[in-house]
Motif scaffolding. Structure first.
Motif, PDB file in Angstrom:
ATOM      1  N   ALA A   1       0.832  -1.208   0.000  1.00  0.00           N
ATOM      2  CA  ALA A   1       0.000   0.000   0.000  1.00  0.00           C
ATOM      3  C   ALA A   1       0.867   1.259   0.000  1.00  0.00           C
ATOM      4  CB  ALA A   1      -0.930  -0.008   1.196  1.00  0.00           C
ATOM      5  N   ASP A   2       1.952   1.261   0.754  1.00  0.00           N
ATOM      6  CA  ASP A   2       2.859   2.420   0.758  1.00  0.00           C
ATOM      7  C   ASP A   2       3.497   2.620  -0.605  1.00  0.00           C
ATOM      8  OD1 ASP A   2       2.284   2.912   3.420  1.00  0.00           O
ATOM      9  OD2 ASP A   2       4.080   1.881   4.170  1.00  0.00           O
ATOM     10  N   THR A   3       3.904   1.526  -1.229  1.00  0.00           N
ATOM     11  CA  THR A   3       4.497   1.597  -2.558  1.00  0.00           C
ATOM     12  C   THR A   3       3.494   2.129  -3.573  1.00  0.00           C
ATOM     13  OG1 THR A   3       5.924  -0.281  -2.009  1.00  0.00           O
ATOM     14  CG2 THR A   3       5.702   0.263  -4.331  1.00  0.00           C
ATOM     15  N   LEU A   4       2.265   1.653  -3.509  1.00  0.00           N
ATOM     16  CA  LEU A   4       1.215   2.144  -4.410  1.00  0.00           C
ATOM     17  C   LEU A   4       0.921   3.622  -4.153  1.00  0.00           C
ATOM     18  CD1 LEU A   4      -1.664  -0.447  -4.869  1.00  0.00           C
ATOM     19  CD2 LEU A   4      -0.390   0.745  -6.625  1.00  0.00           C
ATOM     20  N   SER A   5       0.881   4.019  -2.891  1.00  0.00           N
ATOM     21  CA  SER A   5       0.651   5.424  -2.544  1.00  0.00           C
ATOM     22  C   SER A   5       1.735   6.311  -3.134  1.00  0.00           C
ATOM     23  CB  SER A   5       0.623   5.611  -1.026  1.00  0.00           C
ATOM     24  OG  SER A   5      -0.427   4.897  -0.446  1.00  0.00           O
ATOM     25  N   ASP A   6       2.974   5.868  -3.017  1.00  0.00           N
ATOM     26  CA  ASP A   6       4.093   6.630  -3.583  1.00  0.00           C
ATOM     27  C   ASP A   6       3.955   6.737  -5.102  1.00  0.00           C
ATOM     28  OD1 ASP A   6       5.146   6.939  -1.059  1.00  0.00           O
ATOM     29  OD2 ASP A   6       6.633   5.336  -1.283  1.00  0.00           O
ATOM     30  N   TRP A   7       3.556   5.627  -5.755  1.00  0.00           N
ATOM     31  CA  TRP A   7       3.392   5.655  -7.208  1.00  0.00           C
ATOM     32  C   TRP A   7       2.280   6.612  -7.617  1.00  0.00           C
ATOM     33  CZ3 TRP A   7      -0.939   3.929 -10.040  1.00  0.00           C
ATOM     34  CH2 TRP A   7      -0.789   4.022 -11.427  1.00  0.00           C
ATOM     35  N   LEU A   8       1.165   6.590  -6.883  1.00  0.00           N
ATOM     36  CA  LEU A   8       0.034   7.443  -7.240  1.00  0.00           C
ATOM     37  C   LEU A   8       0.402   8.918  -7.216  1.00  0.00           C
ATOM     38  CD1 LEU A   8      -2.833   5.544  -5.432  1.00  0.00           C
ATOM     39  CD2 LEU A   8      -2.700   6.030  -7.890  1.00  0.00           C
ATOM     40  N   THR A   9       1.279   9.305  -6.319  1.00  0.00           N
ATOM     41  CA  THR A   9       1.666  10.713  -6.221  1.00  0.00           C
ATOM     42  C   THR A   9       2.926  11.031  -7.020  1.00  0.00           C
ATOM     43  OG1 THR A   9       2.831  10.248  -4.140  1.00  0.00           O
ATOM     44  CG2 THR A   9       0.538  11.006  -3.989  1.00  0.00           C
ATOM     45  N   SER A  10       3.421  10.057  -7.772  1.00  0.00           N
ATOM     46  CA  SER A  10       4.608  10.271  -8.610  1.00  0.00           C
ATOM     47  C   SER A  10       4.172  10.610 -10.031  1.00  0.00           C
ATOM     48  CB  SER A  10       5.492   9.017  -8.623  1.00  0.00           C
ATOM     49  OG  SER A  10       4.918   8.019  -9.451  1.00  0.00           O
ATOM     50  N   ASP A  11       5.153  10.674 -10.923  1.00  0.00           N
ATOM     51  CA  ASP A  11       4.831  10.950 -12.326  1.00  0.00           C
ATOM     52  C   ASP A  11       5.106   9.743 -13.220  1.00  0.00           C
ATOM     53  OD1 ASP A  11       7.545  10.984 -12.112  1.00  0.00           O
ATOM     54  OD2 ASP A  11       7.854  12.879 -13.160  1.00  0.00           O
ATOM     55  N   LYS A  12       5.281   8.554 -12.622  1.00  0.00           N
ATOM     56  CA  LYS A  12       5.515   7.340 -13.402  1.00  0.00           C
ATOM     57  C   LYS A  12       4.227   6.902 -14.087  1.00  0.00           C
ATOM     58  CE  LYS A  12       9.074   5.341 -10.452  1.00  0.00           C
ATOM     59  NZ  LYS A  12       9.368   4.219  -9.549  1.00  0.00           N
ATOM     60  N   TYR A  13       4.347   6.443 -15.336  1.00  0.00           N
ATOM     61  CA  TYR A  13       3.164   6.030 -16.079  1.00  0.00           C
ATOM     62  C   TYR A  13       2.826   4.561 -15.901  1.00  0.00           C
ATOM     63  CZ  TYR A  13       2.259  10.397 -18.339  1.00  0.00           C
ATOM     64  OH  TYR A  13       1.904  11.690 -18.561  1.00  0.00           O
ATOM     65  N   PHE A  14       3.845   3.706 -15.786  1.00  0.00           N
ATOM     66  CA  PHE A  14       3.578   2.286 -15.607  1.00  0.00           C
ATOM     67  C   PHE A  14       4.359   1.788 -14.403  1.00  0.00           C
ATOM     68  CE2 PHE A  14       4.529  -2.213 -16.281  1.00  0.00           C
ATOM     69  CZ  PHE A  14       3.229  -2.700 -16.362  1.00  0.00           C
ATOM     70  N   PHE A  15       3.698   0.914 -13.628  1.00  0.00           N
ATOM     71  CA  PHE A  15       4.318   0.418 -12.418  1.00  0.00           C
ATOM     72  C   PHE A  15       3.796  -0.979 -12.136  1.00  0.00           C
ATOM     73  CE2 PHE A  15       4.726   0.429  -7.693  1.00  0.00           C
ATOM     74  CZ  PHE A  15       6.095   0.614  -7.644  1.00  0.00           C
ATOM     75  N   THR A  16       4.656  -1.859 -11.694  1.00  0.00           N
ATOM     76  CA  THR A  16       4.229  -3.207 -11.326  1.00  0.00           C
ATOM     77  C   THR A  16       4.842  -3.562  -9.985  1.00  0.00           C
ATOM     78  OG1 THR A  16       4.082  -5.503 -12.040  1.00  0.00           O
ATOM     79  CG2 THR A  16       6.092  -4.344 -12.615  1.00  0.00           C
ATOM     80  N   ILE A  17       4.076  -4.283  -9.171  1.00  0.00           N
ATOM     81  CA  ILE A  17       4.555  -4.693  -7.853  1.00  0.00           C
ATOM     82  C   ILE A  17       4.571  -6.211  -7.801  1.00  0.00           C
ATOM     83  CG2 ILE A  17       4.224  -4.556  -5.364  1.00  0.00           C
ATOM     84  CD1 ILE A  17       2.648  -2.008  -5.763  1.00  0.00           C
ATOM     85  N   PRO A  18       5.742  -6.810  -7.975  1.00  0.00           N
ATOM     86  CA  PRO A  18       5.859  -8.268  -7.841  1.00  0.00           C
ATOM     87  C   PRO A  18       6.211  -8.652  -6.396  1.00  0.00           C
ATOM     88  CG  PRO A  18       7.884  -7.369  -8.679  1.00  0.00           C
ATOM     89  CD  PRO A  18       6.956  -6.198  -8.455  1.00  0.00           C
ATOM     90  N   SER A  19       6.473  -9.900  -6.174  1.00  0.00           N
ATOM     91  CA  SER A  19       6.849 -10.375  -4.840  1.00  0.00           C
ATOM     92  C   SER A  19       8.283  -9.964  -4.512  1.00  0.00           C
ATOM     93  CB  SER A  19       6.714 -11.892  -4.780  1.00  0.00           C
ATOM     94  OG  SER A  19       7.627 -12.480  -5.684  1.00  0.00           O
ATOM     95  N   ASN A  20       8.672 -10.232  -3.284  1.00  0.00           N
ATOM     96  CA  ASN A  20      10.045  -9.982  -2.829  1.00  0.00           C
ATOM     97  C   ASN A  20      10.926 -11.166  -3.207  1.00  0.00           C
ATOM     98  OD1 ASN A  20      10.090  -7.499  -1.602  1.00  0.00           O
ATOM     99  ND2 ASN A  20       9.483  -8.276   0.383  1.00  0.00           N
ATOM    100  N   VAL A  21      11.437 -11.190  -4.382  1.00  0.00           N
ATOM    101  CA  VAL A  21      12.304 -12.304  -4.788  1.00  0.00           C
ATOM    102  C   VAL A  21      13.678 -11.765  -5.059  1.00  0.00           C
ATOM    103  CG1 VAL A  21      12.689 -14.146  -6.434  1.00  0.00           C
ATOM    104  CG2 VAL A  21      10.399 -13.597  -5.730  1.00  0.00           C
TER     105      VAL A  21
END
Length: 151
Positions: free
Chosen positions: A131-151
């Motif tokens: 959720a924190d990562t998504l929140s940061d993305w929403l307020t950023s200027d990045k157009y595409f973002f993906t959140i995979p697992s911690n591998v």
């Protein structure tokens, strides 16, 4: 190995698999709402009917199950029965996902894909981290973002 269920039983089991309001989707929805984000659900006006649409941020979020969307992670395994059927089905899902993301990007939307494996499984990140990562993305200027697992 053949299926252990009769076709009618297998059909009933498969029809019970939800496409909306899944546990991973609900986790993301609750976490973003708690952080003050407001969204629309499953907008059919947009390609792919994103799970969450945040018009204020011109952002669309997909919460994808690793099996159904053919994610290259430890939670995805090709089925051992009916190989041709599953290869065609999952390849078509994958290609449709790519078309939908590209159509959204071309239309000026920002797109995030949250994978099931980042919320579940042995390599999960944790709900708050995602959720924190998504929140940061929403307020950023990045157009595409993906959140995979911690591998």
């Amino acid at each position: 190995m053949s299926d252990i269920h009769l076709p009618a039983t297998r059909s009933r089991n498969m029809s019970a698999i939800r496409g909306k309001d899944t546990k991973p989707e609900m986790l993301i929805r609750r976490a973003l709402h708690a952080r003050g984000f407001r969204y629309r659900l499953h907008s059919q006006k947009l390609p792919g009917s994103p799970d969450l649409v945040l018009p204020k941020y011109r952002a669309a979020i997909f919460v994808h199950g690793c099996f159904w969307h053919r994610h290259n992670c430890s939670m995805f395994h090709w089925p051992s029965s009916r190989k041709d059927f599953w290869r065609k089905k999952l390849d078509a899902n994958y290609e449709r996902d790519e078309r939908n993301v590209n159509a959204l990007l071309v239309a000026g939307w920002r797109v995030a894909v949250v994978w099931e494996c980042c919320l579940r499984g042995k390599h999960k990140r944790g709900d708050d981290s995602v959720a924190d990562t998504l929140s940061d993305w929403l307020t950023s200027d990045k157009y595409f973002f993906t959140i995979p697992s911690n591998v």
